[in-house]
Design an enzyme around this catalytic site. Structure first.
Site, PDB file in Angstrom:
ATOM      1  N   GLU A 467       6.398  10.851   4.986  1.00 45.34           N
ATOM      2  CA  GLU A 467       7.142  11.217   3.797  1.00 45.34           C
ATOM      3  C   GLU A 467       8.097  10.068   3.529  1.00 45.34           C
ATOM      4  O   GLU A 467       9.028   9.843   4.286  1.00 45.34           O
ATOM      5  CB  GLU A 467       7.900  12.522   4.085  1.00 45.34           C
ATOM      6  CG  GLU A 467       8.691  13.072   2.927  1.00 45.34           C
ATOM      7  CD  GLU A 467       7.851  13.951   1.992  1.00 45.34           C
ATOM      8  OE1 GLU A 467       6.947  14.630   2.483  1.00 45.34           O
ATOM      9  OE2 GLU A 467       8.136  13.921   0.783  1.00 45.34           O
ATOM     10  N   VAL A 473       3.173  10.169   1.495  1.00 46.01           N
ATOM     11  CA  VAL A 473       2.131   9.146   1.497  1.00 46.01           C
ATOM     12  C   VAL A 473       0.919   9.707   2.240  1.00 46.01           C
ATOM     13  O   VAL A 473       1.069  10.301   3.306  1.00 46.01           O
ATOM     14  CB  VAL A 473       2.605   7.864   2.215  1.00 46.01           C
ATOM     15  CG1 VAL A 473       1.541   6.781   2.114  1.00 46.01           C
ATOM     16  CG2 VAL A 473       3.904   7.380   1.625  1.00 46.01           C
ATOM     17  N   LYS A 487       0.495   6.942  -2.422  1.00 41.92           N
ATOM     18  CA  LYS A 487       1.845   7.502  -2.493  1.00 41.92           C
ATOM     19  C   LYS A 487       1.958   8.371  -3.727  1.00 41.92           C
ATOM     20  O   LYS A 487       1.734   7.918  -4.849  1.00 41.92           O
ATOM     21  CB  LYS A 487       2.856   6.354  -2.559  1.00 41.92           C
ATOM     22  CG  LYS A 487       4.273   6.828  -2.679  1.00 41.92           C
ATOM     23  CD  LYS A 487       5.255   5.781  -2.195  1.00 41.92           C
ATOM     24  CE  LYS A 487       6.373   6.454  -1.458  1.00 41.92           C
ATOM     25  NZ  LYS A 487       6.923   5.655  -0.403  1.00 41.92           N
ATOM     26  N   ASP A 584      16.514   0.516   0.177  1.00 45.53           N
ATOM     27  CA  ASP A 584      16.180   1.550   1.162  1.00 45.53           C
ATOM     28  C   ASP A 584      15.408   0.936   2.325  1.00 45.53           C
ATOM     29  O   ASP A 584      14.398   1.466   2.777  1.00 45.53           O
ATOM     30  CB  ASP A 584      15.380   2.683   0.505  1.00 45.53           C
ATOM     31  CG  ASP A 584      15.372   3.943   1.379  1.00 45.53           C
ATOM     32  OD1 ASP A 584      16.280   4.070   2.241  1.00 45.53           O
ATOM     33  OD2 ASP A 584      14.478   4.772   1.216  1.00 45.53           O
TER      34      ASP A 584
END
Ligand SMILES: *[C@@H]1O[C@H](CO)[C@@H](O)[C@H](O)[C@H]1NC(C)=O
Ligand SMILES: *[C@@H]1O[C@H](CO)[C@@H](O)[C@H](O)[C@H]1NC(C)=O
Ligand SMILES: *[C@@H]1O[C@H](CO)[C@@H](O)[C@H](O)[C@H]1NC(C)=O
Ligand SMILES: *[C@@H]1O[C@H](CO)[C@@H](O)[C@H](O)[C@H]1NC(C)=O
Ligand SMILES: *[C@@H]1O[C@H](CO)[C@@H](O)[C@H](O)[C@H]1NC(C)=O
Ligand SMILES: *[C@@H]1O[C@H](CO)[C@@H](O)[C@H](O)[C@H]1NC(C)=O
Ligand SMILES: *[C@@H]1O[C@H](CO)[C@@H](O)[C@H](O)[C@H]1NC(C)=O
Ligand SMILES: *[C@@H]1O[C@H](CO)[C@@H](O)[C@H](O)[C@H]1NC(C)=O
Length: 773
Positions: A467, A473, A487, A584
């Site tokens: 995830e 995914v 994804k 991220d």
């Protein structure tokens, strides 16, 4: 029944009988010997998907949505009198249509009379006549699927049965109102392994070799060739009701797909070989590349028009006749007779408007710019300007080329760009150049949703790889056998389709060995799906934070991974055309290939999701606790330096084999950064090193990594190095001059994390928070 009151007994009884009989007859799905179907009755398949009935002079099967157009017709060339017509299965097993004033139309008649037969309409749309044997088995005597009209269903065949020579093909209607045999025929050529569309016997369009099966647009097809039969057949995936229809115009369409056109034989004029069109040798001399018919609406002046009333001509016949007559400038249907017959125009439509608005559709000859001709012209011009001396030879060359192109002896020229090229290589084809209606963006493939469903087995949880921040995914396998990562973006993107596609094209341009490569995408209703290359070794966190698996990553591999991530990040920050701030970066976003080389994933997604907002200050914070720089977590300010911060955290995690957010000892500073800083101050950094590494590592390299890591997590963005600084510091000991400052989230931790619960602190999935600023 409850409402049948005694005082109205008779009336009620008759009413109840009536409703019951209607109910019963409408639920019937088969015909037994001696039974008839007339114009007031019908058969419905068991689940109700299809009905068969006699309407408007024809025995017709209607599809699931009870569309206006029948999917099958039993007597397309022999209309009957609807009122008196019946479909009858008699006691000798003969299935026929009877009507007054005509000879019975025999659909099936066995050589020897057979009893115990039954004719059933199945939920596949197939109407079958079966013989029931006493031992409980059935033989199919006849089926409507063996006599297709203009619709191709999953399970229906196109091709040939060798023994009997029976051929399965689709033939279009004559006009949109007349189901009799029309001009176009879709056939399967077993030797060439291709689909072809012929117009009155003349080859217009060919798919090219379709290999052994695969995808054509949204449709999955199979090819079978054995000693008994050779055929092409489409199949249904995930219960979607795929159905192909060959229209009277020569278009082959997919009735249930998002992308309607499978082939467009109506756009084949004999000179063009694009999109599967085939060359003809008898193109009239007055017609040139680029000449084509264009539809108009209105009342053209018919002073000089020529009328041809003939019920065996459909619109495409008119088009062909007009194309061959050099005086003809346009055409339309003759008025009323079911759209048959022609009107030809000889006026020059290019001079002014020769028609009033409104009225019906007609077609005029226009000359559309022909790309190849134009390109060649430009080329000639450039050459002549650059070197006047070369002009003559260039023109000669060009003329020769054009001549060769017009000669077109070979049916399949080099230019023939059709589905075969790609079907053969990849089994589903890149629609590039095949259909103008599909937006094809640079190297990105547009994946049909059915293919995505097929590849992931309907997003089967068993195929889920993880995830990610922007959605789950899945592992997918394409029909070619290629493995991909799929994804499925969560539905929070506020971008429209166009912005989304634009963004993807930019992201697709980012190519670096340390970035995961985007292969394509799929947009289907609210779904936004990205297809990436598949990484066989999962993600970094899978190894790093596990005692046993951690041993697989020895120091050499870890140092290589650190180097790779820094190169990938540097590329995003500095060398790509876009400046991408990842926002991220974390261990689970670092994927590993079969040689344990790192590849950054999810880059560009943050940008895509918040494009409408300021690039330097955002009210919507995406990221993961423990990796977010203080200025970003607190104030929403982000820059390349916030990625540097995340990189620093990642570096310390790689060295220590621990998560930044793991709480391992209440007496010690709670996070990894603080712990590392304490050890640095005490000159005891060796205590930070992952025990899985035992003693086998280069201590100087290790120390340099920790030093760089601590510099990266400096509290203030200005104190953090850039990625190019990081790379030079990691490779050359001498280049480290700065000493680490007190890192962020050390001591202040208690204040900064006050609002955040421990549960959130521990979570590794991306959190989205909205600050009040
Ligand atoms: C059609 O068949 C039904 C049932 O077999 C019968 O009741 C009805 O009278 C028939 N209608 C006509 C017009 O023949
Ligand atoms: C069934 O129909 C066929 C053809 O119309 C006819 O030859 C045959 O006699 C019929 N059989 C019965 C039992 O009516
Ligand atoms: C059932 O009977 C039919 C006709 O008698 C025969 O052709 C068929 O092979 C039989 N099937 C089995 C499974 O016995
Ligand atoms: C044979 O056909 C009958 C009637 O359509 C059906 O009920 C039965 O299940 C079939 N049997 C087999 C073995 O297909
Ligand atoms: C071809 O037909 C024969 C006889 O019907 C059958 O026995 C054989 O299995 C068939 N071959 C294939 C490949 O279906
Ligand atoms: C209509 O066209 C067909 C096919 O070209 C031809 O055979 C026939 O004679 C024509 N009928 C009339 C009434 O012109
Ligand atoms: C085309 O028009 C010219 C002059 O009007 C005429 O002589 C010729 O016969 C016409 N050709 C056809 C095929 O109708
Ligand atoms: C129609 O008129 C235009 C402009 O006057 C001319 O260039 C063209 O050749 C004409 N076309 C025909 C078919 O007569």
């Amino acid at each position: 029944m409850v409402n049948c009151k005694p005082q109205h007994f008779l009336l009620a009884l008759s009413f109840c009988w009536w409703t019951t009989s209607i109910h019963v007859s409408s639920e019937k799905h088969s015909l037994k010997p001696g039974e008839k179907l007339n114009s007031t009755t019908l058969l419905r398949s068991e689940k109700g998907y299809y009905v068969i009935k006699i309407v408007t002079s024809y025995l017709q099967i209607y599809g699931p949505k009870n569309e206006n157009w029948p999917v099958w017709i039993g007597n397309r060339n022999q209309p009957v009198d609807t009122g008196s017509a019946v479909l009858l299965l008699n006691h000798s097993g003969v299935l026929k249509i009877e009507s007054k004033d005509i000879e019975p139309i025999i659909l099936y008649s066995s050589p020897q009379p057979s009893e115990n037969t039954v004719a059933t309409l199945l939920d596949t749309g197939n109407f079958v006549l079966q013989q029931l044997h006493p031992n409980g088995t059935n033989t199919t005597l006849w089926q409507s699927f063996d006599y297709p009209t203009d619709n191709l269903f999953p399970g229906m065949k196109l091709g040939v049965k060798h023994k009997s020579g029976h051929k399965w093909s689709l033939v279009s209607w004559l006009t949109s109102e007349k189901p009799s045999l029309g001009a176009f025929e879709l056939e399967w050529e077993p030797t060439e392994r291709e689909l072809t569309i012929k117009r009155r016997g003349k080859l217009c369009w060919a798919s090219g070799n379709l290999g052994n099966g695969g995808f054509i647009h949204d449709t999955y097809y199979i090819i079978v060739s054995n000693e008994n039969e050779s055929y092409f057949s489409i199949t249904t995936l995930n219960g979607e009701l795929t159905r192909w229809v060959l229209l009277e115009t020569g278009q082959l369409i997919n009735r249930n797909g998002a992308d309607n056109n499978v082939a467009r034989a109506d756009l084949c004029y004999g000179y063009n070989t694009d999109k599967g069109c085939q060359r003809w040798e008898d193109i009239p001399l007055c017609r040139h590349p680029g000449d084509a018919f264009d539809s108009r609406e209105g009342y053209p002046n018919e002073d000089m028009a020529k009328f041809l009333e003939n019920s065996s001509y459909g619109l495409s016949d008119c088009q062909d006749m007009c194309w061959r007559n050099c005086n003809c400038t346009g055409f339309k249907n003759y008025y009323d007779d079911g759209g048959t017959g022609c009107v030809f125009y000889h006026k020059n439509f290019t001079t002014g408007t020769n028609f009033a608005s409104g009225g019906s559709k007609f077609f005029v000859l226009v000359n559309k710019p022909h790309h190849k001709g134009k390109k060649m012209w430009i080329w000639i011009t450039v050459v002549s300007v650059v070197a006047a001396l070369l002009v003559i030879s260039a023109i000669t060359l060009a003329i020769k080329k054009r001549k060769r192109r017009l000669e077109g002896k070979k049916r399949k020229g080099v230019e023939t760009k059709n589905m075969a090229d790609l079907a053969a290589s990849n089994r589903f084809y890149d629609v590039k150049g095949f259909d103008d209606e599909l937006k094809i963006r640079q190297n990105l493939k547009v994946f049909p949703f059915t293919l995505v469903l097929w590849a992931t087995e309907d997003f089967n949880p068993e195929n889920k790889l993880g995830e990610g921040g922007f959605g789950p995914v899945y592992k997918g396998i394409l029909p070619s056998g290629q493995e991909v990562a799929i994804k499925r973006l969560s539905k929070s993107s506020r971008q429209g389709i166009v912005e989304f596609e634009n963004e993807l094209v930019l992201i697709c341009e980012l190519q670096h060995t340390n970035l995961v490569q985007l292969l394509g995408y799929c947009i289907h209703e609210v779904e936004r799906i990205l297809i990436y290359e598949f990484m066989s070794n999962k993600s970094l966190d899978y190894y790093l934070f596990d005692c046993d698996r951690g041993k697989i990553l020895d120091w050499t591999k870890r140092f290589n991974i650190i180097g790779g991530i820094s190169q990938g990040l540097l590329y995003l920050h500095k060398y790509s055309r876009l400046k991408i701030i990842h926002r991220d970066l974390k261990a689970s976003n670092i994927l590993l290939d079969e040689n344990m080389n790192p590849k950054i994933s999810d880059f560009g997604l943050a940008r895509m999701f918040t494009q409408e907002e300021s690039m330097t200050n955002t009210s919507r914070i995406v990221g993961t606790y423990g990796y977010m720089s203080p200025e970003y977590a607190m104030e929403g300010i982000f820059s390349t330096k916030s990625d540097v911060y995340s990189f620093g955290v990642l570096l310390l995690e790689i060295v220590s084999g621990r998560r930044n957010t793991s709480l391992y000892d209440v007496d010690q500073p709670l996070n990894l950064i603080g712990h590392a800083w304490e050890l640095w101050k005490e000159s005891a950094v060796h205590q930070l090193v992952d025990p899985s590494l035992s003693e086998s590592f280069d201590f100087e390299e290790m120390k340099r990594c920790i030093h760089v890591g601590l510099l990266c997590v400096s509290q203030y963005a200005k104190d953090r190095p850039t990625m190019s600084d990081v790379i030079s510091m990691l490779t050359k000991e001498s280049s480290i001059v700065t000493l680490p400052q007190r890192p962020a989230f050390y001591l202040e931790r208690d204040y900064s994390y006050k609002e955040v619960s421990y549960e959130e602190l521990n979570t590794d999935s991306m959190e989205e928070i909205t600050t009040s600023s």
